[in-house]
Design a protein around this motif. Structure first.
Motif, short mmCIF file in Angstrom:
data_model
loop_
_atom_site.label_atom_id
_atom_site.label_comp_id
_atom_site.label_asym_id
_atom_site.label_seq_id
_atom_site.Cartn_x
_atom_site.Cartn_y
_atom_site.Cartn_z
N GLN A 1 0.86 -1.20 0.00
CA GLN A 1 0.00 0.00 0.00
C GLN A 1 0.89 1.23 0.00
O GLN A 1 1.98 1.24 0.57
N ILE A 2 0.43 2.27 -0.67
CA ILE A 2 1.16 3.53 -0.75
C ILE A 2 0.26 4.65 -0.23
O ILE A 2 -0.89 4.79 -0.68
N PHE A 3 0.78 5.42 0.71
CA PHE A 3 0.07 6.60 1.22
C PHE A 3 0.80 7.83 0.66
O PHE A 3 2.00 7.99 0.87
N THR A 4 0.07 8.68 -0.03
CA THR A 4 0.66 9.85 -0.68
C THR A 4 0.00 11.12 -0.14
O THR A 4 -1.23 11.15 0.06
N MET A 5 0.80 12.15 0.09
CA MET A 5 0.23 13.42 0.48
C MET A 5 -0.74 13.86 -0.63
O MET A 5 -0.34 13.97 -1.79
N PRO A 6 -2.01 14.10 -0.30
CA PRO A 6 -3.02 14.35 -1.34
C PRO A 6 -2.75 15.60 -2.18
O PRO A 6 -3.06 15.62 -3.36
#
Length: 381
Positions: A84-89
């Motif tokens: 999973q990748i969490f990216t600053m929106p």
């Protein structure tokens, strides 16, 4: 420059020879007299001699039949393909000049159940503007930054309430990963992992610097989950001194911080952090007889902020003292010194200084950071 193929490497043969002979490469700054580390990339004397001999022979090609298969890289990542990748929106716009306040973005995980993270890696899109990044885990019961917006960038200056402003600059939340130039991804062995509780948020804390060119950054963190629940939970702790004043024209000024472990744990690794005047960093373990045992001494390099993972993790009892010592060169002999005529204090900008000794410990899987810091009454004698 790439050094993946023979064609890539041959033009750099003389530079490679000098880099390995002087031990500038691979980068490693730990004093070999103290501690043994599993991620030490140092070359042996035989390996160095081989590269020197190759360069002196005008870098001949080997037999192509003996060449290993080309290495297959995961596009954009050092770790394997993240689960999973969490990216600053929202991308953060960075000016060409001036100071940039610490910038935050809060990203909900929307986890319905807790997840164990065995590997993680931070990937900025504008690396030359990122001084460092800390990715925090904000559990659902935390009050930290609850007045802040979600899914958009903000700074402490955006917090109207004084308490919220102060909270933006300090937290007890656990860290998922710390990133700085030269730092490595986290890879925990089987049976160990970091924990993100259900309903948690990921909080990106970004420290940007300007370099004469405007840019945008949209940092991500990729994670790989443990295949099964681990027996031990990894916590990132820190020893921090923010009250020091380094005198001007001082080339060997030391700053100390010391703490005692509230409960039993296993010491895993270290990550020292200072700024441009950083010269050396040391971690010591306090012994019962009052003496200290150095476990890591680093000749600090701001441009290669490495982690140091113990080859044999150390079991430590509650009450064990850990000491960190940061030594600074605020003289004109330090070519990176912004201004040797000024006294230097704690501050977030690169021309100021920090003294942070991060270290990782393993505790039982059911113990979170708050529980770990609950000191149990000691038995009376």
């Amino acid at each position: 420059m790439p050094l993946v193929t023979y064609k890539d490497a041959k033009p750099w043969a003389e530079d490679m020879k000098e880099a390995v002979r002087s031990r500038k490469m691979p980068p490693w700054f730990a004093d070999k007299r103290y501690g043994h580390f599993s991620n030490d990339p140092s070359l042996s004397e035989k390996e160095i001699a081989t590269i020197v001999k190759w360069a002196d022979a005008h870098a001949p090609a080997g037999n192509t039949k003996d060449a290993p298969a080309p290495r297959r890289w995961v596009e954009g990542w050092i770790i394997p393909q993240p689960d999973q990748i969490f990216t600053m929106p929202v991308p953060v716009k960075l000016p060409a000049i001036g100071d940039v306040e610490y910038t935050y973005e809060i990203v909900p995980t929307n986890f319905k159940e807790g997840r164990w993270v065995q590997m993680s890696e931070v990937r900025p899109t504008s690396r030359d503007h990122v001084h460092h990044a800390v990715v925090y885990i904000r559990p659902p019961d935390s009050t930290w930054l609850r007045e802040a917006p979600v899914n958009q960038p903000f700074t402490a200056a955006d917090m109207v309430d004084p308490k919220a402003h102060a909270d933006a600059l300090a937290t007890t939340s656990d860290m998922l990963l710390v990133y700085a130039p030269g730092s490595e991804p986290d890879r925990w062995p089987d049976g160990m992992a970091k924990y993100i509780p259900a309903g948690s948020d990921i909080v990106f804390q970004m420290h940007y610097t300007t370099n004469g060119k405007a840019a945008t950054d949209q940092t991500s963190i990729g994670v790989i989950y443990a295949k099964e629940p681990p027996k031990q939970r990894v916590l990132t702790l820190q020893l921090t001194n923010h009250t020091f004043v380094i005198p001007p024209e001082t080339d060997d000024y030391s700053v100390y911080e010391r703490g005692t472990l509230p409960n039993d744990c296993t010491l895993l690794s270290f990550f020292p952090h200072m700024h441009l005047r950083g010269k050396r960093f040391e971690y010591d373990i306090g012994k019962a007889d009052g003496t200290v045992e150095p476990v890591l001494k680093v000749n600090y390099d701001f441009h290669w902020q490495l982690s140091y993972r113990l080859a044999e993790p150390m079991a430590l009892k509650a009450g064990t003292a850990i000491q960190a010592i940061g030594t600074y060169d605020n003289s004109e002999n330090n070519m990176h010194n912004p201004d040797p005529t000024k006294a230097v204090r704690w501050g977030g900008q690169t021309y100021e200084e920090m003294m942070v000794g991060f270290f990782d410990v393993a505790v039982p899987a059911n113990i979170d950071k708050e529980e770990f810091f609950r000191r149990k009454p000691q038995p009376t004698k």
